[in-house]
Motif scaffolding. Sequence first.
Motif, PDB file in Angstrom:
ATOM      1  N   HIS A  47       3.673   3.563  -1.923  1.00 47.35           N
ATOM      2  CA  HIS A  47       4.341   3.794  -3.209  1.00 47.35           C
ATOM      3  C   HIS A  47       5.377   4.899  -3.062  1.00 47.35           C
ATOM      4  O   HIS A  47       5.308   5.720  -2.138  1.00 47.35           O
ATOM      5  N   ASP A  68      -2.635   9.132   0.603  1.00 55.61           N
ATOM      6  CA  ASP A  68      -2.997   9.691  -0.695  1.00 55.61           C
ATOM      7  C   ASP A  68      -4.505   9.602  -0.889  1.00 55.61           C
ATOM      8  O   ASP A  68      -5.241   9.121  -0.024  1.00 55.61           O
ATOM      9  N   GLN A  69      -4.987  10.053  -2.036  1.00 57.03           N
ATOM     10  CA  GLN A  69      -6.430  10.124  -2.276  1.00 57.03           C
ATOM     11  C   GLN A  69      -7.062   8.761  -2.528  1.00 57.03           C
ATOM     12  O   GLN A  69      -8.281   8.624  -2.464  1.00 57.03           O
ATOM     13  N   SER A  70      -6.229   7.759  -2.816  1.00 54.90           N
ATOM     14  CA  SER A  70      -6.762   6.427  -3.106  1.00 54.90           C
ATOM     15  C   SER A  70      -6.855   5.537  -1.876  1.00 54.90           C
ATOM     16  O   SER A  70      -7.246   4.373  -1.969  1.00 54.90           O
ATOM     17  N   GLY A  71      -6.486   6.078  -0.717  1.00 61.95           N
ATOM     18  CA  GLY A  71      -6.519   5.276   0.500  1.00 61.95           C
ATOM     19  C   GLY A  71      -5.225   4.546   0.780  1.00 61.95           C
ATOM     20  O   GLY A  71      -5.138   3.787   1.748  1.00 61.95           O
ATOM     21  N   ASN A  72      -4.208   4.782  -0.055  1.00 61.83           N
ATOM     22  CA  ASN A  72      -2.894   4.190   0.174  1.00 61.83           C
ATOM     23  C   ASN A  72      -1.955   5.257   0.722  1.00 61.83           C
ATOM     24  O   ASN A  72      -2.406   6.295   1.207  1.00 61.83           O
ATOM     25  N   TYR A  73      -0.658   5.019   0.605  1.00 67.19           N
ATOM     26  CA  TYR A  73       0.300   5.931   1.250  1.00 67.19           C
ATOM     27  C   TYR A  73       1.465   6.249   0.316  1.00 67.19           C
ATOM     28  O   TYR A  73       1.910   5.401  -0.457  1.00 67.19           O
ATOM     29  N   GLU A  74       1.947   7.479   0.460  1.00 69.58           N
ATOM     30  CA  GLU A  74       3.089   7.949  -0.323  1.00 69.58           C
ATOM     31  C   GLU A  74       4.292   8.079   0.601  1.00 69.58           C
ATOM     32  O   GLU A  74       4.199   8.693   1.667  1.00 69.58           O
ATOM     33  N   ARG A 119       0.821  -1.215   0.000  1.00 68.86           N
ATOM     34  CA  ARG A 119       0.000   0.000   0.000  1.00 68.86           C
ATOM     35  C   ARG A 119       0.857   1.269   0.000  1.00 68.86           C
ATOM     36  O   ARG A 119       0.320   2.379  -0.002  1.00 68.86           O
TER      37      ARG A 119
END
Length: 303
Positions: free
Chosen positions: A35, A71-77, A33
Amino acid sequence: MASRVAGKIKLQSVDELLGVPEIAGTQEIEIGRIHAFPNHPFKVLDDEKMDTLVDSIRKNGILNPVIVRPDQSGNYEMISGHRRLHAARIVGLKKIPAIVKEMSDDEAIIKMVDANIQREEILPSEKAFAYKMKLDALKRTAGRPTKENACHNGTHLRSDQELALQVGDSARSIQRYVRLTELVPELLDYVDNKKIGLVMAVDLSYLDEQVQKWVYEYFKENGFLKPVQVEALKNYPNLSNVTQFSVISIMNDALPKKSKESKLSFSAKKLDKYFPPQYSTKERENIIIQLLEQWSADQVQSE
């Protein structure tokens, strides 16, 4: 801010640089999750240091959590921890301890650069793109003054001046590093590998992309590139319309010309002890040539 303990200055940790309180809890986040930061300028290499990090994580786990933002997709940067994430993947971990922190795009860029620029060994290309990314972010946020970007008299620092104070490089040096982002990748690799110095690299960065590629091919084929050649290209009028052959000619013509073949001469006084006085110059020359030919033949036979 760093605090004084027993009269000594405590250096700031990455977490402190990012404004993360020491009491902030960590979360176990699935590696899949997370990126990479877009256009992350710092290279993650499978080198000896990575091997050491992998061994450490395999034995002790990840001691310092990575820093991410949602992030906006529910994942993490990823903000800080690209190398730890890569090592965790090699080890085979499914999750990684992370501190999640909300921040804007420009805040994320600034924090990402700040967290990574502290590394001991930074390649010129890494500095170049990191400085450029942070400078652009600082310029976009210049309208929001802070105590860090204001002078004592109330005026504001230029972005490169502000960055210079933060990283310890001069504003001029920062400008030079940013110029490296205009180099073609092949020449930039030569800068990282110390085949091209910073001053020459900056001069090359002002050449058209195609000319840079021809210069790289010339360097690769001949094994050298002289400052005088780069200077000749830089000062050549209307270089954008030249051909590869013209570029090669300009570079070759810029090289110092070989001096004319020196002459070997003997004064008459030196030769008088070997020849009778009635011998003319021509006769002396013929005898010397005959003796040299005999000497040369003797050398061949002795080999």
